[in-house]
Design a protein around this motif. Sequence first.
Motif, PDB file in Angstrom:
ATOM      1  N   TRP A 293       0.925  -1.396  -0.186  1.00 17.59           N
ATOM      2  CA  TRP A 293       0.089   0.084   0.062  1.00 17.59           C
ATOM      3  C   TRP A 293       0.857   1.343   0.022  1.00 17.59           C
ATOM      4  O   TRP A 293       0.568   2.180  -0.889  1.00 17.59           O
ATOM      5  CB  TRP A 293      -0.840  -0.026   1.026  1.00 17.59           C
ATOM      6  CG  TRP A 293      -1.844   1.193   1.222  1.00 17.59           C
ATOM      7  CD1 TRP A 293      -1.417   2.530   1.834  1.00 17.59           C
ATOM      8  CD2 TRP A 293      -3.314   1.338   0.839  1.00 17.59           C
ATOM      9  NE1 TRP A 293      -2.481   3.213   1.696  1.00 17.59           N
ATOM     10  CE2 TRP A 293      -3.744   2.709   1.181  1.00 17.59           C
ATOM     11  CE3 TRP A 293      -3.904   0.548   0.108  1.00 17.59           C
ATOM     12  CZ2 TRP A 293      -4.875   3.121   0.840  1.00 17.59           C
ATOM     13  CZ3 TRP A 293      -5.308   1.089  -0.406  1.00 17.59           C
ATOM     14  CH2 TRP A 293      -5.572   2.330  -0.016  1.00 17.59           C
ATOM     15  N   MET A 294       2.080   1.325   0.958  1.00 17.64           N
ATOM     16  CA  MET A 294       2.696   2.402   0.858  1.00 17.64           C
ATOM     17  C   MET A 294       3.639   2.662  -0.322  1.00 17.64           C
ATOM     18  O   MET A 294       3.871   3.834  -0.913  1.00 17.64           O
ATOM     19  CB  MET A 294       3.900   2.334   2.078  1.00 17.64           C
ATOM     20  CG  MET A 294       3.083   2.646   3.529  1.00 17.64           C
ATOM     21  SD  MET A 294       4.376   2.622   4.825  1.00 17.64           S
ATOM     22  CE  MET A 294       4.890   1.218   4.728  1.00 17.64           C
TER      23      MET A 294
ATOM     24  N   PHE B  82       2.520   1.828  -3.455  1.00 18.38           N
ATOM     25  CA  PHE B  82       1.652   2.313  -4.568  1.00 18.38           C
ATOM     26  C   PHE B  82       0.983   3.521  -4.153  1.00 18.38           C
ATOM     27  O   PHE B  82       0.727   4.495  -5.018  1.00 18.38           O
ATOM     28  CB  PHE B  82       0.501   1.507  -4.638  1.00 18.38           C
ATOM     29  CG  PHE B  82       1.034   0.254  -5.631  1.00 18.38           C
ATOM     30  CD1 PHE B  82       0.955   0.241  -6.976  1.00 18.38           C
ATOM     31  CD2 PHE B  82       1.094  -1.013  -4.890  1.00 18.38           C
ATOM     32  CE1 PHE B  82       1.221  -0.754  -7.935  1.00 18.38           C
ATOM     33  CE2 PHE B  82       1.576  -2.231  -5.753  1.00 18.38           C
ATOM     34  CZ  PHE B  82       1.808  -1.989  -7.323  1.00 18.38           C
ATOM     35  N   PHE B  83       0.705   4.118  -3.046  1.00 18.73           N
ATOM     36  CA  PHE B  83       0.082   5.139  -2.493  1.00 18.73           C
ATOM     37  C   PHE B  83       0.845   6.360  -1.748  1.00 18.73           C
ATOM     38  O   PHE B  83       0.417   7.422  -1.569  1.00 18.73           O
ATOM     39  CB  PHE B  83      -1.171   5.055  -1.903  1.00 18.73           C
ATOM     40  CG  PHE B  83      -2.278   3.999  -2.604  1.00 18.73           C
ATOM     41  CD1 PHE B  83      -3.140   4.941  -3.601  1.00 18.73           C
ATOM     42  CD2 PHE B  83      -2.474   2.733  -2.374  1.00 18.73           C
ATOM     43  CE1 PHE B  83      -4.075   3.689  -4.134  1.00 18.73           C
ATOM     44  CE2 PHE B  83      -3.390   1.904  -3.254  1.00 18.73           C
ATOM     45  CZ  PHE B  83      -3.946   2.562  -4.060  1.00 18.73           C
ATOM     46  N   GLU B  84       1.952   5.918  -1.370  1.00 22.47           N
ATOM     47  CA  GLU B  84       3.041   6.854  -0.556  1.00 22.47           C
ATOM     48  C   GLU B  84       2.169   7.264   0.545  1.00 22.47           C
ATOM     49  O   GLU B  84       2.735   8.410   0.980  1.00 22.47           O
ATOM     50  CB  GLU B  84       3.352   7.778  -1.633  1.00 22.47           C
ATOM     51  CG  GLU B  84       3.996   7.307  -2.940  1.00 22.47           C
ATOM     52  CD  GLU B  84       4.756   8.438  -3.772  1.00 22.47           C
ATOM     53  OE1 GLU B  84       4.328   9.423  -3.470  1.00 22.47           O
ATOM     54  OE2 GLU B  84       5.494   8.184  -4.732  1.00 22.47           O
ATOM     55  N   THR B  85       1.557   6.421   1.346  1.00 21.66           N
ATOM     56  CA  THR B  85       0.980   6.665   2.609  1.00 21.66           C
ATOM     57  C   THR B  85       0.667   5.526   3.349  1.00 21.66           C
ATOM     58  O   THR B  85       0.595   4.611   2.914  1.00 21.66           O
ATOM     59  CB  THR B  85      -0.208   7.869   2.349  1.00 21.66           C
ATOM     60  OG1 THR B  85      -0.531   8.179   3.709  1.00 21.66           O
ATOM     61  CG2 THR B  85      -1.289   6.956   1.704  1.00 21.66           C
ATOM     62  N   GLU B  86       0.664   5.795   4.613  1.00 23.07           N
ATOM     63  CA  GLU B  86       0.323   4.608   5.531  1.00 23.07           C
ATOM     64  C   GLU B  86      -1.195   4.578   5.796  1.00 23.07           C
ATOM     65  O   GLU B  86      -1.726   5.724   5.944  1.00 23.07           O
ATOM     66  CB  GLU B  86       0.995   4.780   6.860  1.00 23.07           C
ATOM     67  CG  GLU B  86       0.923   3.459   7.652  1.00 23.07           C
ATOM     68  CD  GLU B  86       1.699   3.546   9.085  1.00 23.07           C
ATOM     69  OE1 GLU B  86       2.023   2.715   9.764  1.00 23.07           O
ATOM     70  OE2 GLU B  86       2.667   4.869   9.167  1.00 23.07           O
ATOM     71  N   MET B  87      -1.699   3.506   5.901  1.00 26.25           N
ATOM     72  CA  MET B  87      -3.099   3.265   6.143  1.00 26.25           C
ATOM     73  C   MET B  87      -3.501   3.377   7.458  1.00 26.25           C
ATOM     74  O   MET B  87      -2.716   3.007   8.439  1.00 26.25           O
ATOM     75  CB  MET B  87      -3.499   1.707   5.752  1.00 26.25           C
ATOM     76  CG  MET B  87      -3.633   1.450   4.245  1.00 26.25           C
ATOM     77  SD  MET B  87      -4.337  -0.134   4.148  1.00 26.25           S
ATOM     78  CE  MET B  87      -2.994  -1.056   4.403  1.00 26.25           C
TER      79      MET B  87
ATOM     80  N   ARG C 295      -7.449   0.586   7.800  1.00 25.56           N
ATOM     81  CA  ARG C 295      -6.235  -0.175   8.337  1.00 25.56           C
ATOM     82  C   ARG C 295      -6.886  -1.426   8.984  1.00 25.56           C
ATOM     83  O   ARG C 295      -6.425  -2.373   8.831  1.00 25.56           O
ATOM     84  CB  ARG C 295      -5.344   0.742   9.427  1.00 25.56           C
ATOM     85  CG  ARG C 295      -4.389   0.009   9.980  1.00 25.56           C
ATOM     86  CD  ARG C 295      -3.482   0.964  10.712  1.00 25.56           C
ATOM     87  NE  ARG C 295      -2.491   0.335  11.601  1.00 25.56           N
ATOM     88  CZ  ARG C 295      -2.550  -0.511  12.601  1.00 25.56           C
ATOM     89  NH1 ARG C 295      -3.536  -0.575  13.227  1.00 25.56           N
ATOM     90  NH2 ARG C 295      -1.493  -1.017  13.270  1.00 25.56           N
TER      91      ARG C 295
ATOM     92  N   THR D 245      -8.207  -3.897   6.770  1.00 26.41           N
ATOM     93  CA  THR D 245      -7.091  -4.555   5.862  1.00 26.41           C
ATOM     94  C   THR D 245      -6.539  -5.624   6.681  1.00 26.41           C
ATOM     95  O   THR D 245      -6.104  -6.548   6.038  1.00 26.41           O
ATOM     96  CB  THR D 245      -6.184  -3.639   5.242  1.00 26.41           C
ATOM     97  OG1 THR D 245      -6.636  -2.662   4.501  1.00 26.41           O
ATOM     98  CG2 THR D 245      -4.963  -4.312   4.750  1.00 26.41           C
TER      99      THR D 245
END
Length: 229
Positions: free
Chosen positions: A173-174, A176-181, A186, A189
Amino acid sequence: MKVLSKSEWTILTLILVYSFIPTFGGLFRVLEFVGGPAIAPDNPRASATPFPIVLHILSSFMFCLLGAIQFLPSIRRQHPAAHRAFGRIVAMAGCLSAGSGLWMTHFYSFPISLQGNLLYWARIILGFLMICFIVWSVIAVRFRNVFQHSAYMLRAYAIGQGASTQTFIGIGWMIFFETEMTGPLRDATMVFAWALNLLIAEVLIWAILAPKRQSVVRVLSENPSGVGQ
């Protein structure tokens, strides 16, 4: 004498690589508690009450790594005494891992972005299930029910390896989206990771373990004395 086959070495290596980040990452946290360099970000919950998280990290490490060895057929066939000895350690480590996880889930104060109601109840239910699966597995092997023993331990192992699947999903996720869920995404997931692990465990149980049991039952029914023809 070669103990493991090539395929078993491959399986063992894949499990160790898959478990590497959560298991060995946790060991770095333990080193911090005993005066080592701070590598991971500060965790006020762990700093205030470190014992449960240290117990959880060490028991999870034993459960995931020794547990992987327990599933290798060559070890069970060629070294049954070692399999039984490791099994006792794995069962105890698994119960300690789940029990300490339950304690932290209930008594640690998490911000809502890290644990909402969904994740809280999932951790509570799965923690109790993991302990129950291990206990049922031990009871099953006492009654010589190898299929149920293996099946319940595999289910417990799937729950215990939830952190590995969650880590890989989180890293993806980080990337592809450059951020943490955070928040509900979260939570969902992490629950999905456990569900995926349990689904894979059920597929393995009924695709691999069940046919082996049926084969053994068929052989015994055709030759009940156990004497070769």
